[in-house]
Design a protein around this motif. Structure first.
Motif, PDB file in Angstrom:
ATOM      1  N   UNK A 148       0.821  -0.903  -0.091  1.00 57.82           N
ATOM      2  CA  UNK A 148       0.200  -0.019  -0.015  1.00 57.82           C
ATOM      3  C   UNK A 148       1.067   1.112   0.079  1.00 57.82           C
ATOM      4  N   UNK A 149       1.165   1.617  -0.945  1.00 53.63           N
ATOM      5  CA  UNK A 149       1.993   2.988  -1.241  1.00 53.63           C
ATOM      6  C   UNK A 149       1.056   4.012  -1.600  1.00 53.63           C
ATOM      7  N   UNK A 150      -0.077   3.968  -2.320  1.00 53.08           N
ATOM      8  CA  UNK A 150      -1.055   5.130  -2.478  1.00 53.08           C
ATOM      9  C   UNK A 150      -2.298   4.611  -2.360  1.00 53.08           C
ATOM     10  N   UNK A 151      -3.040   4.737  -1.588  1.00 56.80           N
ATOM     11  CA  UNK A 151      -4.405   4.331  -1.254  1.00 56.80           C
ATOM     12  C   UNK A 151      -5.290   5.756  -1.199  1.00 56.80           C
ATOM     13  N   UNK A 161     -14.061   4.650  -7.285  1.00 57.04           N
ATOM     14  CA  UNK A 161     -12.969   3.563  -7.124  1.00 57.04           C
ATOM     15  C   UNK A 161     -12.324   3.374  -8.508  1.00 57.04           C
ATOM     16  N   UNK A 162     -13.085   3.598  -9.614  1.00 57.14           N
ATOM     17  CA  UNK A 162     -12.604   3.243 -10.937  1.00 57.14           C
ATOM     18  C   UNK A 162     -11.682   4.755 -11.184  1.00 57.14           C
ATOM     19  N   UNK A 163     -11.915   5.700 -11.018  1.00 59.44           N
ATOM     20  CA  UNK A 163     -10.943   6.719 -11.146  1.00 59.44           C
ATOM     21  C   UNK A 163      -9.843   6.594 -10.437  1.00 59.44           C
ATOM     22  N   UNK A 164      -9.708   6.086  -9.156  1.00 55.44           N
ATOM     23  CA  UNK A 164      -8.532   5.965  -8.270  1.00 55.44           C
ATOM     24  C   UNK A 164      -7.918   4.718  -9.014  1.00 55.44           C
ATOM     25  N   UNK A 165      -8.424   3.841  -9.474  1.00 57.86           N
ATOM     26  CA  UNK A 165      -7.667   2.835 -10.129  1.00 57.86           C
ATOM     27  C   UNK A 165      -6.739   3.275 -11.409  1.00 57.86           C
ATOM     28  N   UNK A 178      -3.199   2.258  -5.621  1.00 60.92           N
ATOM     29  CA  UNK A 178      -3.070   0.767  -5.393  1.00 60.92           C
ATOM     30  C   UNK A 178      -4.322   0.137  -4.659  1.00 60.92           C
ATOM     31  N   UNK A 179      -4.840   0.745  -3.786  1.00 59.89           N
ATOM     32  CA  UNK A 179      -5.863   0.296  -2.594  1.00 59.89           C
ATOM     33  C   UNK A 179      -7.021   1.324  -2.787  1.00 59.89           C
ATOM     34  N   UNK A 180      -8.564   0.681  -2.673  1.00 56.75           N
ATOM     35  CA  UNK A 180      -9.567   1.628  -2.434  1.00 56.75           C
ATOM     36  C   UNK A 180     -10.195   1.132  -1.019  1.00 56.75           C
ATOM     37  N   UNK A 181     -10.499   1.916  -0.167  1.00 53.19           N
ATOM     38  CA  UNK A 181     -10.865   1.726   1.156  1.00 53.19           C
ATOM     39  C   UNK A 181     -12.203   2.598   1.345  1.00 53.19           C
ATOM     40  N   UNK A 200      -8.787  -3.791  -2.220  1.00 56.07           N
ATOM     41  CA  UNK A 200      -9.716  -3.719  -1.437  1.00 56.07           C
ATOM     42  C   UNK A 200      -9.740  -3.789  -0.121  1.00 56.07           C
ATOM     43  N   UNK A 201     -10.097  -2.962   0.607  1.00 56.20           N
ATOM     44  CA  UNK A 201      -9.997  -2.993   2.062  1.00 56.20           C
ATOM     45  C   UNK A 201     -10.835  -2.115   2.902  1.00 56.20           C
ATOM     46  N   UNK A 202     -11.187  -2.625   4.119  1.00 57.27           N
ATOM     47  CA  UNK A 202     -11.811  -1.449   5.085  1.00 57.27           C
ATOM     48  C   UNK A 202     -10.749  -0.986   5.754  1.00 57.27           C
ATOM     49  N   UNK A 203     -10.941   0.426   6.227  1.00 61.63           N
ATOM     50  CA  UNK A 203      -9.788   1.060   7.015  1.00 61.63           C
ATOM     51  C   UNK A 203     -10.688   1.564   8.130  1.00 61.63           C
ATOM     52  N   UNK A 204     -10.783   0.841   9.270  1.00 65.16           N
ATOM     53  CA  UNK A 204     -10.202  -0.690   9.311  1.00 65.16           C
ATOM     54  C   UNK A 204     -11.452  -1.172  10.001  1.00 65.16           C
ATOM     55  N   UNK A 205     -11.404  -2.651   9.703  1.00 68.61           N
ATOM     56  CA  UNK A 205     -12.633  -3.376  10.183  1.00 68.61           C
ATOM     57  C   UNK A 205     -12.649  -3.246  11.801  1.00 68.61           C
ATOM     58  N   UNK A 206     -13.826  -2.937  12.375  1.00 69.27           N
ATOM     59  CA  UNK A 206     -14.189  -2.972  13.833  1.00 69.27           C
ATOM     60  C   UNK A 206     -14.073  -4.393  14.318  1.00 69.27           C
ATOM     61  N   UNK A 207     -13.175  -4.692  15.199  1.00 70.83           N
ATOM     62  CA  UNK A 207     -13.100  -6.145  15.662  1.00 70.83           C
ATOM     63  C   UNK A 207     -14.448  -6.383  16.469  1.00 70.83           C
TER      64      UNK A 207
END
Length: 325
Positions: free
Chosen positions: A3-6, A29-33, A38-41, A78-85
């Motif tokens: 993850x260098x640019x999210x 998300x498509x524009x970011x891609x 490298x990652x959408x959150x 693709x990821x959550x920033x961040x999942x609540x455990x």
């Protein structure tokens, strides 16, 4: 995984009807891609957060949204920033993120943290517990989740969680990355040194030198090379080709939080905007380089809190920041 640019989408308060909401999420998300992110959150919350908006503002469930984005994108992680455990049983969370990985063709990252937003827990009938409780639960959860992501079948009998021969099939890979998010120099950073591939550090930018020293200390305590634990920082980016317009967008955003930058001292204004990177693309790039990357952080995750849903905003930020990473 790196993850260098999210790019994070922190709100869904857009113009138009609810039916028009998710197409705007897909467009970002498509524009970011396309722009080289490298990652959408998305955030894993049920209510909007204080400091961003009011609790009743629109908020989508994270993994439903991420699964939909998986079918609308091709290469972006693709990821959550961040999942609540505290929101999910850990074995079910392992299954959920693994399913996202299968749906996306191996593009999922498990972002996870201890949980902190008490109002959501009260409203949804979820146990909140003490600060210590939440980190004990996260520790136990990771002892279940990590082996399940690697194809093992853990049996675990803890204070908070129990599983017996927990299976997780199908998997597209056995190295689905784990990212911890938070700012705790002992507990969060310690768990990251034990379990994580990546640590997203949540703090004010001026705290980064101390945070990086703590990361190194926690890694050394478990005999891990700190270089093996990637780091990133979440920045609120407010950028426009017109620097004065960017500053006005910043002023309007802060005003919604009850602060008028024009009436604050220089010191108080700097404190209120410490996580902000504001100005022209060149201004923002210079600030990110000096305040974040030069402090030893590996990558930058940004949100465009004021205008990310407007066409072209994500591309503009990507062009400014991609050369840095």
């Amino acid at each position: 995984m790196t993850i260098r640019l999210g790019y994070q989408m922190p709100n869904f308060s857009y113009d138009g009807s609810v039916a028009e909401l998710f197409p705007q999420v897909i467009a970002q998300a498509r524009e970011a891609e396309a722009a080289g992110f490298d990652t959408a959150f998305v955030m894993d919350h049920f209510y909007q957060l204080p400091g961003i908006g009011k609790p009743d503002e629109p908020m989508l469930e994270a993994y439903s949204a991420l699964s939909a984005l998986a079918t609308a994108t091709d290469t972006i992680q693709l990821s959550a920033l961040v999942t609540g455990n505290t929101y999910r049983n850990p074995a079910i969370l392992a299954k959920t993120v693994t399913t996202l990985d299968v749906v996306s063709g191996g593009r999922a990252i498990l972002g996870i943290g201890a949980g902190w937003y008490e109002l959501e827990h009260q409203s949804f009938g979820l146990e909140f517990g003490t600060f210590t409780d939440r980190f004990e639960r996260l520790d136990e959860a990771l002892q279940i989740i990590e082996p399940m992501l690697r194809g093992q079948r853990p049996t675990f009998d803890g204070l908070w969680y129990q599983v017996e021969n927990a299976m997780n099939e199908p998997r597209i890979r056995d190295d689905l990355p784990i990212m911890l998010g938070g700012g705790g120099e002992k507990k969060t950073f310690g768990l990251a040194a034990q379990f994580a591939d990546h640590l997203n550090i949540i703090c004010d930018a001026n705290e980064l030198p101390r945070k990086m020293a703590a990361v190194q200390a926690r890694c050394e305590e478990v005999d891990r090379d700190p270089k093996d634990l990637e780091t990133s920082f979440l920045a609120f980016v407010i950028v426009d080709e017109n620097g004065d317009k960017a500053k006005e967008l910043q002023r309007e955003f802060v005003l919604k939080q009850g602060l008028d930058l024009t009436n604050l001292s220089e010191e108080d204004a700097a404190k209120a905007t410490d996580r902000h990177f504001c100005g022209t693309p060149d201004d923002v790039a210079e600030q990110v380089q000096k305040r974040v990357l030069d402090q030893g952080i590996d990558g930058i995750i940004i949100n465009l809190i004021t205008n990310g849903h407007q066409p072209g905003a994500v591309e503009l930020a990507g062009k400014a920041l991609k050369p840095l990473v």
